[in-house]
Design an enzyme around this catalytic site. Structure first.
Site, PDB file in Angstrom:
ATOM      1  N   GLU A 130       4.488  -5.120   7.501  1.00  0.00           N
ATOM      2  CA  GLU A 130       3.686  -4.105   8.195  1.00  0.00           C
ATOM      3  C   GLU A 130       4.098  -3.844   9.633  1.00  0.00           C
ATOM      4  O   GLU A 130       4.093  -2.701  10.082  1.00  0.00           O
ATOM      5  CB  GLU A 130       2.193  -4.489   8.151  1.00  0.00           C
ATOM      6  CG  GLU A 130       1.535  -4.288   6.801  1.00  0.00           C
ATOM      7  CD  GLU A 130       1.664  -5.492   5.891  1.00  0.00           C
ATOM      8  OE1 GLU A 130       2.462  -6.399   6.202  1.00  0.00           O
ATOM      9  OE2 GLU A 130       0.964  -5.537   4.873  1.00  0.00           O
ATOM     10  N   GLY A 165       0.670  -5.011   1.013  1.00  0.00           N
ATOM     11  CA  GLY A 165      -0.509  -5.084   0.153  1.00  0.00           C
ATOM     12  C   GLY A 165      -0.220  -5.773  -1.178  1.00  0.00           C
ATOM     13  O   GLY A 165      -1.138  -6.310  -1.807  1.00  0.00           O
ATOM     14  N   ALA A 167       0.876  -1.172   0.000  1.00  0.00           N
ATOM     15  CA  ALA A 167       0.000   0.000   0.000  1.00  0.00           C
ATOM     16  C   ALA A 167       0.915   1.224   0.000  1.00  0.00           C
ATOM     17  O   ALA A 167       2.071   1.151   0.435  1.00  0.00           O
ATOM     18  CB  ALA A 167      -0.880  -0.023   1.239  1.00  0.00           C
ATOM     19  N   GLU A 190      -0.408  -9.400  -0.441  1.00  0.00           N
ATOM     20  CA  GLU A 190      -1.836  -9.685  -0.217  1.00  0.00           C
ATOM     21  C   GLU A 190      -2.605  -9.706  -1.543  1.00  0.00           C
ATOM     22  O   GLU A 190      -3.491 -10.533  -1.744  1.00  0.00           O
ATOM     23  CB  GLU A 190      -2.423  -8.639   0.742  1.00  0.00           C
ATOM     24  CG  GLU A 190      -1.881  -8.800   2.165  1.00  0.00           C
ATOM     25  CD  GLU A 190      -2.186  -7.604   3.060  1.00  0.00           C
ATOM     26  OE1 GLU A 190      -1.871  -6.462   2.670  1.00  0.00           O
ATOM     27  OE2 GLU A 190      -2.741  -7.811   4.158  1.00  0.00           O
TER      28      GLU A 190
HETATM   29  N1  DAK Z   1       4.633   3.228  -0.839  1.00  0.00           N
HETATM   30  C1  DAK Z   1       5.011   4.377  -1.424  1.00  0.00           C
HETATM   31  N2  DAK Z   1       6.147   4.517  -2.124  1.00  0.00           N
HETATM   32  C2  DAK Z   1       6.942   3.443  -2.228  1.00  0.00           C
HETATM   33  C3  DAK Z   1       6.619   2.196  -1.632  1.00  0.00           C
HETATM   34  C4  DAK Z   1       5.390   2.114  -0.913  1.00  0.00           C
HETATM   35  N3  DAK Z   1       4.958   0.969  -0.356  1.00  0.00           N
HETATM   36  N4  DAK Z   1       7.612   1.325  -1.890  1.00  0.00           N
HETATM   37  C5  DAK Z   1       8.517   1.996  -2.626  1.00  0.00           C
HETATM   38  N5  DAK Z   1       8.113   3.262  -2.831  1.00  0.00           N
HETATM   39  C6  DAK Z   1       8.808   4.333  -3.564  1.00  0.00           C
HETATM   40  C7  DAK Z   1      10.005   4.848  -2.756  1.00  0.00           C
HETATM   41  O1  DAK Z   1       9.564   5.795  -1.829  1.00  0.00           O
HETATM   42  C8  DAK Z   1      10.848   5.449  -3.857  1.00  0.00           C
HETATM   43  O2  DAK Z   1      10.300   6.696  -4.219  1.00  0.00           O
HETATM   44  P1  DAK Z   1      11.265   7.959  -4.505  1.00  0.00           P
HETATM   45  O3  DAK Z   1      12.035   8.130  -3.261  1.00  0.00           O
HETATM   46  O4  DAK Z   1      12.089   7.539  -5.696  1.00  0.00           O
HETATM   47  O5  DAK Z   1      10.288   9.055  -4.805  1.00  0.00           O
HETATM   48  C9  DAK Z   1      10.626   4.491  -5.022  1.00  0.00           C
HETATM   49  O6  DAK Z   1       9.394   3.790  -4.735  1.00  0.00           O
HETATM   50  C10 DAK Z   1      11.730   3.472  -5.161  1.00  0.00           C
HETATM   51  O7  DAK Z   1      11.886   2.812  -3.906  1.00  0.00           O
HETATM   52  P2  DAK Z   1      13.317   2.677  -3.167  1.00  0.00           P
HETATM   53  O8  DAK Z   1      14.208   3.815  -3.548  1.00  0.00           O
HETATM   54  O9  DAK Z   1      13.021   2.463  -1.737  1.00  0.00           O
HETATM   55  O10 DAK Z   1      13.872   1.364  -3.850  1.00  0.00           O
HETATM   56  P3  DAK Z   1      14.859   0.308  -3.208  1.00  0.00           P
HETATM   57  O11 DAK Z   1      15.238  -0.601  -4.309  1.00  0.00           O
HETATM   58  O12 DAK Z   1      15.953   0.969  -2.434  1.00  0.00           O
HETATM   59  O13 DAK Z   1      13.968  -0.503  -2.158  1.00  0.00           O
HETATM   60  C11 DAK Z   1      11.982  -1.686  -1.401  1.00  0.00           C
HETATM   61  C12 DAK Z   1      12.874  -1.282  -2.609  1.00  0.00           C
HETATM   62  C13 DAK Z   1      10.727  -2.377  -1.950  1.00  0.00           C
HETATM   63  C14 DAK Z   1      12.737  -2.687  -0.509  1.00  0.00           C
HETATM   64  C15 DAK Z   1      11.635  -0.430  -0.600  1.00  0.00           C
HETATM   65  O14 DAK Z   1      11.085   0.539  -1.505  1.00  0.00           O
HETATM   66  C16 DAK Z   1      10.622  -0.685   0.458  1.00  0.00           C
HETATM   67  O15 DAK Z   1      10.951  -1.207   1.514  1.00  0.00           O
HETATM   68  N6  DAK Z   1       9.374  -0.256   0.201  1.00  0.00           N
HETATM   69  C17 DAK Z   1       8.303  -0.365   1.179  1.00  0.00           C
HETATM   70  C18 DAK Z   1       7.845  -1.791   1.289  1.00  0.00           C
HETATM   71  C19 DAK Z   1       6.785  -1.947   2.343  1.00  0.00           C
HETATM   72  O16 DAK Z   1       7.025  -1.745   3.545  1.00  0.00           O
HETATM   73  N7  DAK Z   1       5.615  -2.321   1.893  1.00  0.00           N
HETATM   74  C20 DAK Z   1       4.490  -2.544   2.777  1.00  0.00           C
HETATM   75  C21 DAK Z   1       3.715  -1.297   2.809  1.00  0.00           C
HETATM   76  S1  DAK Z   1       2.513  -1.383   4.114  1.00  0.00           S
HETATM   77  C22 DAK Z   1      -4.546  -1.254   6.102  1.00  0.00           C
HETATM   78  C23 DAK Z   1      -4.527  -1.167   4.747  1.00  0.00           C
HETATM   79  C24 DAK Z   1      -3.443  -1.567   4.053  1.00  0.00           C
HETATM   80  C25 DAK Z   1      -2.331  -2.019   4.662  1.00  0.00           C
HETATM   81  C26 DAK Z   1      -2.339  -2.081   6.034  1.00  0.00           C
HETATM   82  C27 DAK Z   1      -3.417  -1.718   6.749  1.00  0.00           C
HETATM   83  N8  DAK Z   1      -5.675  -0.766   6.832  1.00  0.00           N
HETATM   84  C28 DAK Z   1      -6.093   0.553   6.611  1.00  0.00           C
HETATM   85  C29 DAK Z   1      -6.349  -1.660   7.752  1.00  0.00           C
HETATM   86  C30 DAK Z   1      -1.177  -2.346   3.893  1.00  0.00           C
HETATM   87  C31 DAK Z   1       0.034  -1.938   4.286  1.00  0.00           C
HETATM   88  C32 DAK Z   1       1.197  -2.064   3.430  1.00  0.00           C
HETATM   89  O17 DAK Z   1       1.192  -2.595   2.325  1.00  0.00           O
END
Ligand code: DAK
Length: 258
Positions: free
Chosen positions: A132, A109, A64, A112
């Protein structure tokens, strides 16, 4: 649509989440577009199989959109979670088969979303995880429910509590993905699988999906009864008549739909 590419070719539809600069992270706009596309597919009986993938070489969906979520209050977060759950459930409940072609990061997400699909084919570069708890939240798009159903309670708890990211091999080992392919062959292999399914009786495939998905949410006796009902229903379809006639005539079945 700004965030999704949607193509239909004969009986096959392909959805590509297209925000490569944000690693295809799911923001509200993307979820709403996905909902529109899913409704279109649900209403198009010509489509038999759907492939879902991410654009670019790096990510399927990196979760997400954290930038959008960061600013949310509790009410907005609840609405966002409900929207995601609704979209993912309508994807899971499509009458058509959905294959996730996981071409890179499938985190939060994104993992998921892949689990709401019927099958997951992964590239050797794919990475899966539910990170998360590292962000101070729980999985919100049904990861706490779908992951244990796919890999078992113990492995799901390990992945969710540690926020570990696993590679395609490990995902294959624990049963999270069906097959692994080199990145350049992933989509072709997904299309190959899609066409194999398309060549079978479309009603039978769709009814089998319903029997599996609904049966898993029932007690065993109800599930067996449901399977018997579904099996009976097959005999009211053209698929069954054509499939069995083709067998007796020693020819290849030419399925046209229900
Ligand atoms: N959201 C927004 N931007 C993201 C992103 C994300 N999930 N993942 C990556 N990006 C963006 C980065 O910010 C970066 O943007 P700029 O800085 O270039 O503007 C660009 O994509 C490239 O990412 P990185 O520079 O970080 O690339 P790396 O190769 O260094 O790293 C990575 C790749 C996938 C390991 C890293 O980007 C990362 O850790 N990303 C986040 C992964 C993550 O934690 N995903 C889970 C998100 S939480 C709910 C509803 C939904 C959810 C929960 C509750 N309720 C309301 C009940 C769901 C939650 C999630 O999915």
């Amino acid at each position: 649509m700004d965030n999704i590419v949607f193509q239909v070719d004969g009986h096959l539809a392909e959805i590509t989440i297209n925000r490569p600069k944000a690693l295809n992270a799911l923001n509200s706009a993307t979820l709403k577009e996905l909902q529109v596309v899913i409704e279109e597919i649900a209403n198009n009986s010509e489509i038999r199989v759907v492939i879902l993938t991410g654009s670019g070489k790096k990510a399927f969906v990196a979760g997400a959109d954290i930038t959008e979520m960061k600013e949310m209050n509790a009410i907005e977060a609840r609405a966002f979670g409900r929207l995601g759950q609704k979209v993912f459930s309508s994807l899971e409940n499509l009458p058509q088969v959905v294959i996730a072609a996981v071409n890179g990061f499938a985190l939060g997400g994104g993992c998921e979303l892949s689990m709401a699909c019927d099958m997951r084919l992964a590239s050797t570069k794919a990475k899966f995880g539910q990170p998360e708890v590292g962000l101070g939240i729980t999985p919100g798009f049904a990861g706490t429910q779908r992951l244990p159903r796919l890999v078992g309670k113990g492995r799901a708890k390990e992945l969710i509590y540690t926020a570990d990211v696993i590679d395609a091999q490990e995902a294959y080992r624990i049963g999270l993905v069906n097959k692994i392919y080199e990145p350049e062959e992933l989509l072709d292999k997904a299309r190959e699988l899609a066409h194999k399914i398309i060549s079978k009786g479309p009603c039978a495939v769709s009814l089998a999906k319903s029997a599996i998905n609904n049966g898993l949410n029932m007690d065993t006796e109800s599930a067996f009864n449901y399977e018997a009902e579904i099996f009976g229903l097959c005999f009211a379809t053209k698929d069954q008549k054509e499939g069995m006639a083709a067998f007796v005539d020693k020819r290849k079945a030419d399925f046209k739909g229900c």
